[in-house]
Design an enzyme around this catalytic site. Structure first.
Site, PDB file in Angstrom:
ATOM      1  N   GLY A  66     -15.775  36.953  84.004  1.00  0.00           N
ATOM      2  CA  GLY A  66     -15.325  35.730  83.371  1.00  0.00           C
ATOM      3  C   GLY A  66     -13.889  35.793  82.874  1.00  0.00           C
ATOM      4  N   SER A  67     -13.673  35.339  81.653  1.00  0.00           N
ATOM      5  CA  SER A  67     -12.340  35.012  81.152  1.00  0.00           C
ATOM      6  C   SER A  67     -11.437  36.219  80.961  1.00  0.00           C
ATOM      7  CB  SER A  67     -12.470  34.280  79.820  1.00  0.00           C
ATOM      8  OG  SER A  67     -11.202  34.027  79.264  1.00  0.00           O
ATOM      9  N   CYS A  68     -10.140  36.005  81.255  1.00  0.00           N
ATOM     10  CA  CYS A  68      -9.099  36.993  81.000  1.00  0.00           C
ATOM     11  C   CYS A  68      -8.891  37.223  79.511  1.00  0.00           C
ATOM     12  CB  CYS A  68      -7.783  36.535  81.629  1.00  0.00           C
ATOM     13  SG  CYS A  68      -7.859  36.265  83.417  1.00  0.00           S
TER      14      CYS A  68
END
Length: 593
Positions: A66-68
Site C-alpha cells: 500500500g501507501s508510501c
C-alpha cells in the site's frame, strides 16, 4: 528460561537487538491507513491483525504494502514510543526500513529490521516469542522469563563508506560542499541504494513528494529541519495531497491542532522550492512525465500510474526518500528504473466479460493486487474493452492498495504491453492464474462492509477527481435532487478544479449540493467533513472502500459512480450487483452481505 525452538539467520536491514511477544501475519500490512500513528493499533479492518497493538512486540509480516506514507507512520511510532520492538520481514521493504533509518538519523532512536526470506518466514507461524540479535532470529514456543533487552544500533556515522560508483557531483554532495541538507539527503539516498543492491545512481528529471502528509509532530520536525539546513530541490518537484484544504480548513471546521501543523508542513516543502500542486494525481498535471522518463514519485497510486499507464520509470519511493532524491537529483539505479526489472512475473487471465461499468476496474485492481503480492502482473482479457485513463486510474489505485508491486501490464492496453510478448523476459514462460467471476464476487463483498442499505455520505475523489470524472458526474447530477440527509463530498486538485469550472462542469454539481475540497484527499479527511452522525458512506473508490473502515470508522458501500449519485438522491444503496457480476450469483438483497 525455556529453550529456543528455532534459530534462523537473515539479512539485517537495520542492525540492533530486541525481543518481545511475536505478532505474526502472513499478509503484508500498509502502515499508512493500516496502523494508527499515535497509538500503534492496527486499524486495517481487512487485516488479520486488526485491533492488535504493535508497541513492544516483534512484528513479523511478509512485507509492507500500500501507501508510501508507511515510512512516515513508522517514524512517528518510533518517535512517540508505540513502535514494534523489532520488524521481521520475508522480503526487503524499503518503505518501512526507510522510516526506521530516518528516525535513527534525526532522533537517535531505532529498531532492528531483519529480512529472513520466504521459506524461513513460514517457520514463525505459531511461535509465541522472538529475539532479534543482528542477523539472528531466535524463536520460542513461550515467553522466556528474562527477555533480551533492546539495544538498537547507534545512528550511522556522518562519513559512511559506500560501495557505489559515485560521480564528482555525488562526492561533492556527500562532502557537504552543497550544504547540510543536501549532504544528509545524500547519506540517506546512498544508505537506501546499498540496501536495495544498487551499484550506481541515475539522474532524474522530476519528483513528486508524498512526505508532505502530516502524520504527527515528527513529520513536521523532519521537514523543518531540512529547511533550517537550507534545503532546495534540484529538479522540478510537485507535492502530494496534504492533510487539510490549506485555503479552507477553518471554514470546513477542522481543529487547529491538525490544521495549523498540517498547513505548516505544506509550507515547509514549498520553502524547499516545491510547487504548490497538492494533488495525489500528479499525472493529471501538465507536467506529467513521458514514456521512458526517469522520475522519482512517491504516493502509491501515482507510482503505479506513472510506471504502468505513462511508461515513465520510478520505484515505489517511501516518504522522505522522495525529498532526499529531489534535493540531490540522484536516485538508485535499481528496480523499475531498469528495463529488465519492468517485466511481468505472473499472467492473470480474466473470465468472459460483458456489460462493464466503472466499478469493474477498481474491483479488479483490488483483487489482482491481493493475488500477485509483489510480482508484476500481465493481465489478459481486456483487449477489446479499451479502458479509459480514468478506468486505469481507478484500477491502479486499488491495485496499489493491496499489492507491493510498482507496476502492472494490461495486454493490448498499457504502453509496454501493446504487444504482450514485450512485457515478458525473452524465453520466460509466466505462471498463469485465472480469475472467475465468483472470485470477484468475494472481493465485491469484502469492499461492501455496510450491513444495511442506509447511506449518509457519498465520498468521491480518491484518487483526486479528473476532468473526465467531473464531466461524467455533471451529466449524472443534472436535473436531479440530492436527499438533504446525504452529504456528497468530492476531493480534487486545484488545477483540475479550475479546468472543470472553465468547462462548465461545476454548475450542475454545485446545484446538486456537492461540497468540493481541494489540497487534501479522503485518506486524510475525518470529522467534521465526514458528518459526525454519519454511520455509513458510499464510494466508487476501491482504495477508499478498503481504508475507510479503519481511517474513518464507517461502514462502506462500494459501487459505480452512477449508483453513488442514485444513493445521494435516495439515501439508500440499492444493493444491486453490477451486470458483469450477476452470472456469478443470484441477485443480492438490498442489504450487502
Amino acid at each position: 528460561m525455556p529453550s529456543p525452538s528455532t534459530a534462523l539467520n537473515g539479512r539485517s536491514l537495520v542492525d540492533g537487538a530486541a525481543s518481545g511477544e511475536l505478532l505474526f501475519a502472513d499478509i503484508g500490512l500498509s502502515f499508512w491507513g493500516g496502523v494508527d500513528a499515535f497509538s500503534g493499533e492496527v486499524i486495517d479492518r481487512h487485516h488479520p491483525l486488526s485491533g492488535a497493538h504493535l508497541a513492544g512486540r516483534v512484528l513479523a509480516i511478509p512485507s509492507g504494502r500500500g501507501s508510501c506514507t508507511g515510512s512516515s507512520v513508522m517514524m512517528e511510532l518510533i518517535s512517540n514510543g508505540h513502535a514494534p520492538a523489532a520488524l521481521v520481514l520475508a522480503e526487503p521493504d524499503e518503505i518501512l526500513t526507510l522510516g526506521v533509518l530516518v528516525a535513527q538519523l534525526l532522533f537517535g532512536r531505532s529498531l532492528p529490521v531483519l529480512c529472513i526470506g520466504q521459506q524461513a518466514f513460514a517457520a514463525l507461524r505459531g511461535k509465541a516469542f522472538a529475539q532479534v540479535q543482528g542477523e539472528r532470529l531466535v524463536l520460542f514456543d513461550q515467553a522466556p522469563a528474562e527477555a533480551l533487552p533492546a539495544a538498537p544500533a547507534s545512528p550511522p556515522a556522518a562519513t559512511r563508506p559506500t560501495t557505489l560508483t559515485l560521480t564528482d557531483h555525488d562526492q561533492a554532495l556527500l562532502a557537504g560542499d552543497l550544504g547540510k541538507a543536501a549532504q544528509v539527503a545524500m547519506q540517506i539516498v546512498l544508505r537506501m541504494a546499498e540496501l536495495q543492491g544498487a551499484h550506481s545512481l541515475v539522474d532524474i528529471s522530476q519528483a513528486h513528494i508524498d512526505g508532505c502528509i502530516y502524520t504527527g509532530p515528527a513529520s513536521l520536525r523532519f521537514a523543518q529541519q531540512l529547511v533550517q539546513w537550507g534545503a532546495r530541490v534540484r529538479v522540478p518537484t510537485t507535492l502530494n495531497s496534504i492533510s487539510v484544504d490549506q485555503r479552507r480548513w477553518r471554514e470546513l471546521g477542522i481543529d487547529a491542532a491538525l490544521g495549523e501543523p498540517a498547513s505548516a508542513l505544506g509550507d515547509a516543502y514549498m520553502a524547499m522550492g516545491a510547487q504548490m500542486s497538492f494533488t495525489c494525481a500528479p499525472y493529471l498535471l501538465d507536467s506529467a512525465p513521458k514514456l521512458g522518463e526517469q522520475i522519482v514519485w512517491a504516493e502509491s497510486n501515482a507510482v503505479v500510474y506513472a510506471n504502468s499507464v505513462l511508461g515513465a520509470r520510478t520505484l515505489k519511493y517511501p516518504d522522505y526518500l522522495d525529498i532526499c532524491i529531489a534535493l540531490t537529483g540522484r536516485a538508485p539505479l535499481i528496480g523499475c528504473h531498469l528495463e529488465a526489472q519492468r517485466k511481468a512475473r505472473v499472467q492473470i487471465d480474466l473470465p468472459a466479460l460483458t456489460h462493464l461499468d466503472d466499478a469493474f476496474y477498481p474491483l479488479l485492481g483490488y483483487h489482482i493486487g491481493a493475488m500477485v503480492g509483489s510480482r508484476i502482473p500481465l493481465v489478459t482479457g481486456l483487449e477489446r474493452f479499451a479502458p479509459t485513463h480514468d478506468d486505469l486510474k481507478a484500477f491502479g489505485a486499488a491495485f496499489a492498495t493491496t499489492s507491493a508491486a510498482p507496476l502492472f501490464h494490461i495486454a493490448g492496453v498499457t504502453p509496454e504491453a501493446l504487444d504482450p510478448a514485450q512485457a515478458v523476459s525473452a524465453g520466460e514462460v509466466l505462471p498463469v492464474k485465472r480469475i472467475a467471476l465468483a472470485d470477484l464476487l468475494v472481493s465485491w463483498r469484502e469492499l461492501n462492509s455496510a450491513r444495511d442499505s442506509q447511506v449518509d455520505l457519498v465520498s468521491l475523489g480518491n484518487p483526486h477527481f479528473s476532468l473526465g470524472e467531473f464531466a461524467h458526474l455533471a451529466q449524472l447530477c443534472r436535473g436531479r435532487t440530492r436527499n438533504p440527509a446525504v452529504s456528497l463530498v468530492i476531493t480534487c486538485g486545484r488545477a483540475v478544479l479550475e479546468q472543470a469550472r472553465d468547462a462548465g462542469h461545476l454548475a450542475p454539481i454545485e446545484a446538486f449540493g456537492a461540497v468540493l475540497v481541494t489540497d487534501t484527499c479522503w485518506c486524510m479527511l475525518g470529522e467534521p467533513v465526514i458528518p459526525p452522525a454519519a454511520r455509513t458512506l458510499m464510494t466508487n473508490s476501491g482504495k477508499y472502500a478498503h481504508y475507510a473502515p479503519g481511517l474513518a470508522g464507517r461502514a462502506v458501500h462500494f459501487a459505480s459512480l452512477g449508483e453513488c449519485v442514485e444513493a445521494a438522491c435516495t439515501g439508500s444503496a440499492s444493493g444491486r450487483l453490477p451486470a458483469w457480476l450477476q452470472p456469478a450469483a443470484p441477485q443480492e438483497s438490498p442489504a450487502h452481505v
